[in-house]
Design a protein around this motif. Structure first.
Motif, PDB file in Angstrom:
ATOM      1  N   GLY A  26      30.319  -1.513 -62.970  1.00 12.34           N
ATOM      2  CA  GLY A  26      30.386  -0.273 -61.979  1.00 12.34           C
ATOM      3  C   GLY A  26      30.322  -0.441 -60.360  1.00 12.34           C
ATOM      4  O   GLY A  26      30.079   0.518 -59.793  1.00 12.34           O
ATOM      5  N   SER A  27      30.210  -1.759 -60.078  1.00 11.36           N
ATOM      6  CA  SER A  27      30.090  -1.972 -58.775  1.00 11.36           C
ATOM      7  C   SER A  27      31.350  -1.529 -57.926  1.00 11.36           C
ATOM      8  O   SER A  27      32.311  -1.510 -58.254  1.00 11.36           O
ATOM      9  CB  SER A  27      29.804  -3.384 -58.561  1.00 11.36           C
ATOM     10  OG  SER A  27      29.902  -3.863 -57.137  1.00 11.36           O
ATOM     11  N   GLN A  28      30.741  -0.697 -56.807  1.00  6.86           N
ATOM     12  CA  GLN A  28      31.808  -0.156 -55.921  1.00  6.86           C
ATOM     13  C   GLN A  28      32.128  -1.267 -54.676  1.00  6.86           C
ATOM     14  O   GLN A  28      32.850  -1.031 -53.784  1.00  6.86           O
ATOM     15  CB  GLN A  28      31.443   1.041 -55.338  1.00  6.86           C
ATOM     16  CG  GLN A  28      31.348   2.080 -56.387  1.00  6.86           C
ATOM     17  CD  GLN A  28      32.527   2.276 -57.048  1.00  6.86           C
ATOM     18  OE1 GLN A  28      33.689   2.645 -56.466  1.00  6.86           O
ATOM     19  NE2 GLN A  28      32.606   2.186 -58.356  1.00  6.86           N
ATOM     20  N   MET A  29      31.599  -2.497 -54.859  1.00  9.18           N
ATOM     21  CA  MET A  29      31.714  -3.523 -53.591  1.00  9.18           C
ATOM     22  C   MET A  29      33.049  -3.875 -53.562  1.00  9.18           C
ATOM     23  O   MET A  29      33.723  -4.292 -54.656  1.00  9.18           O
ATOM     24  CB  MET A  29      30.646  -4.489 -53.574  1.00  9.18           C
ATOM     25  CG  MET A  29      30.702  -5.391 -52.454  1.00  9.18           C
ATOM     26  SD  MET A  29      29.421  -6.760 -52.867  1.00  9.18           S
ATOM     27  CE  MET A  29      27.866  -5.825 -52.602  1.00  9.18           C
ATOM     28  N   GLN A 113      31.362 -18.095 -57.906  1.00 12.88           N
ATOM     29  CA  GLN A 113      29.955 -17.419 -58.220  1.00 12.88           C
ATOM     30  C   GLN A 113      29.315 -17.057 -56.907  1.00 12.88           C
ATOM     31  O   GLN A 113      28.118 -16.625 -56.852  1.00 12.88           O
ATOM     32  CB  GLN A 113      29.397 -18.265 -59.139  1.00 12.88           C
ATOM     33  CG  GLN A 113      29.703 -18.251 -60.555  1.00 12.88           C
ATOM     34  CD  GLN A 113      28.906 -19.137 -61.548  1.00 12.88           C
ATOM     35  OE1 GLN A 113      27.937 -19.831 -60.828  1.00 12.88           O
ATOM     36  NE2 GLN A 113      29.011 -19.135 -62.553  1.00 12.88           N
ATOM     37  N   PHE A 114      29.989 -17.691 -55.759  1.00 18.25           N
ATOM     38  CA  PHE A 114      29.290 -17.359 -54.580  1.00 18.25           C
ATOM     39  C   PHE A 114      29.323 -15.798 -54.328  1.00 18.25           C
ATOM     40  O   PHE A 114      28.557 -15.227 -53.575  1.00 18.25           O
ATOM     41  CB  PHE A 114      30.176 -17.968 -53.530  1.00 18.25           C
ATOM     42  CG  PHE A 114      29.846 -17.678 -52.030  1.00 18.25           C
ATOM     43  CD1 PHE A 114      28.283 -17.912 -51.571  1.00 18.25           C
ATOM     44  CD2 PHE A 114      30.557 -17.147 -51.015  1.00 18.25           C
ATOM     45  CE1 PHE A 114      27.909 -17.519 -50.340  1.00 18.25           C
ATOM     46  CE2 PHE A 114      30.165 -16.904 -49.748  1.00 18.25           C
ATOM     47  CZ  PHE A 114      28.909 -16.952 -49.332  1.00 18.25           C
ATOM     48  N   VAL A 118      26.147 -13.187 -53.104  1.00 19.36           N
ATOM     49  CA  VAL A 118      26.409 -12.271 -52.148  1.00 19.36           C
ATOM     50  C   VAL A 118      26.204 -10.940 -52.448  1.00 19.36           C
ATOM     51  O   VAL A 118      25.321 -10.261 -51.743  1.00 19.36           O
ATOM     52  CB  VAL A 118      27.775 -12.680 -51.248  1.00 19.36           C
ATOM     53  CG1 VAL A 118      27.930 -11.423 -50.150  1.00 19.36           C
ATOM     54  CG2 VAL A 118      27.773 -13.835 -50.718  1.00 19.36           C
ATOM     55  N   ALA A 119      26.899 -10.411 -53.421  1.00 18.91           N
ATOM     56  CA  ALA A 119      26.711  -9.202 -53.750  1.00 18.91           C
ATOM     57  C   ALA A 119      25.235  -8.747 -54.415  1.00 18.91           C
ATOM     58  O   ALA A 119      24.564  -7.672 -54.153  1.00 18.91           O
ATOM     59  CB  ALA A 119      27.615  -8.847 -55.179  1.00 18.91           C
ATOM     60  N   PRO A 123      23.039  -5.804 -51.819  1.00 19.07           N
ATOM     61  CA  PRO A 123      23.612  -4.798 -52.701  1.00 19.07           C
ATOM     62  C   PRO A 123      24.169  -3.251 -52.205  1.00 19.07           C
ATOM     63  O   PRO A 123      24.695  -2.657 -52.293  1.00 19.07           O
ATOM     64  CB  PRO A 123      22.551  -4.260 -53.920  1.00 19.07           C
ATOM     65  CG  PRO A 123      21.225  -4.719 -52.907  1.00 19.07           C
ATOM     66  CD  PRO A 123      21.868  -5.962 -52.195  1.00 19.07           C
ATOM     67  N   GLN A 124      23.675  -3.383 -50.744  1.00 20.31           N
ATOM     68  CA  GLN A 124      23.951  -1.905 -49.957  1.00 20.31           C
ATOM     69  C   GLN A 124      25.268  -1.953 -49.200  1.00 20.31           C
ATOM     70  O   GLN A 124      25.795  -1.096 -48.908  1.00 20.31           O
ATOM     71  CB  GLN A 124      23.009  -1.601 -48.933  1.00 20.31           C
ATOM     72  CG  GLN A 124      22.722  -2.825 -47.763  1.00 20.31           C
ATOM     73  CD  GLN A 124      21.961  -3.876 -47.866  1.00 20.31           C
ATOM     74  OE1 GLN A 124      21.627  -4.224 -49.079  1.00 20.31           O
ATOM     75  NE2 GLN A 124      21.403  -4.453 -46.873  1.00 20.31           N
ATOM     76  N   ALA A 125      25.859  -3.227 -49.431  1.00 23.06           N
ATOM     77  CA  ALA A 125      27.301  -3.382 -48.860  1.00 23.06           C
ATOM     78  C   ALA A 125      28.157  -2.829 -49.747  1.00 23.06           C
ATOM     79  O   ALA A 125      28.444  -2.903 -50.827  1.00 23.06           O
ATOM     80  CB  ALA A 125      27.415  -4.850 -48.704  1.00 23.06           C
ATOM     81  N   ASP A 126      29.162  -2.060 -48.767  1.00 21.42           N
ATOM     82  CA  ASP A 126      30.369  -1.596 -49.285  1.00 21.42           C
ATOM     83  C   ASP A 126      31.572  -2.392 -49.484  1.00 21.42           C
ATOM     84  O   ASP A 126      32.472  -2.603 -50.218  1.00 21.42           O
ATOM     85  CB  ASP A 126      30.642  -0.151 -48.877  1.00 21.42           C
ATOM     86  CG  ASP A 126      29.498   0.740 -48.844  1.00 21.42           C
ATOM     87  OD1 ASP A 126      29.144   1.375 -49.857  1.00 21.42           O
ATOM     88  OD2 ASP A 126      28.984   1.206 -47.838  1.00 21.42           O
TER      89      ASP A 126
END
Length: 272
Positions: A26-29, A113-114, A118-119, A123-126
């Motif tokens: 469900g990540s929106q990144m 996997q990098f 990073v994610a 985690p606040q990054a869009d």
């Protein structure tokens, strides 16, 4: 009758990849790969322009700066990646990452996997702008559902380098659709000629497509309103990068295989 309880083996994730998929479900990144170009003097301004365009849309951008001329990754990155991320503003974070993606190479030769690291670290990054050479991007990308951004200016060396990066990703990773960001005044006629030449060579030699392009003058003041071209380019890049797609594909990825296409004759970029 008592219900049968699942065994401990059934309760645990099947493997680390399965656990990561659950973690980022469900990540929106969104990930936007940007091909670094050491011949572009104003490449920093181009990255700032992309960040500003995403900021206008209310998005927080993490710049992962792994280009040839970028600062080397902090030694602390090996143990605490999040501690190496700088908050430049309310809308932009920055990670010095030269050489860092290749530390995540797995047994299959993939560094996908990098992206998970990073994610998890930011985690606040869009949006994650992954600025890196073509050879590294080819090992990091785990999905063809994205559109790399080429950087160039009016220097013929920069144009040749941009096309060479496109050729590498098309042949090594099968990525066939691109955007172009030029460090040049929008009214400069040469800019359109450069874009047309790259587009012609992409189609004729690689079967690839230059989907859109925009200019940004690196010398302009920050107070100058953003051009409609830049806004359009930013929106197109977001549409081309489905939320969470790269994370879902990266957990147990292998390097992408190229798409074989029949080349056609065209005027070489080097003739500019």
């Amino acid at each position: 009758m008592h219900e049968r309880q699942p065994s401990p083996k059934q309760q645990r994730p099947l493997d680390q990849a399965d656990g990561l998929r659950r973690l980022f479900a469900g990540s929106q990144m969104r990930f936007v790969p940007v091909l670094s170009n050491p011949h572009v003097v104003g490449s920093g301004a181009l990255l700032e322009g992309l960040c500003a365009a995403f900021s206008e849309l209310g998005l927080h951008t993490l710049v992962v700066d792994a280009g040839e001329m970028s600062p080397a990754a902090n030694e602390l990155a090996a143990v605490d990646l999040s501690a190496c991320i700088e908050r430049l503003s309310g809308a932009v974070s920055y990670l010095a990452a030269r050489g860092l993606p290749m530390r995540y190479i797995n047994a299959n030769g993939s560094a996908a996997q990098f992206l998970e690291a990073v994610a998890e670290a930011c985690p606040q990054a869009d949006v994650v702008l992954l600025h890196a050479p073509a050879a590294e991007l080819a090992r990091v990308v785990a999905s063809r559902e994205l559109r790399p951004v080429l950087l160039a200016d009016t220097d013929p060396q920069s144009v040749t380098h941009a096309y060479a990066g496109m050729k590498w990703l098309a042949q090594r990773a099968g990525l066939m659709v691109y955007s172009l960001l030029l460090a040049a005044p929008p009214q400069l006629r040469l800019s359109e000629r450069i874009a047309q030449q790259i587009s012609s060579c992409a189609d004729g030699f690689l079967g690839a497509v230059l989907r859109d392009w925009a200019c940004l003058d690196p010398r302009q003041r920050a107070s100058v309103p953003m051009s409609a071209e830049m806004r359009f380019l930013a929106r197109e890049l977001l549409i081309a990068a489905p939320p969470g797609a790269m994370l879902e594909a990266s957990a147990d990825a292998e390097p992408l295989r190229p798409i074989v296409r029949q080349p056609r004759r065209a005027t070489p970029v080097a003739s500019l």
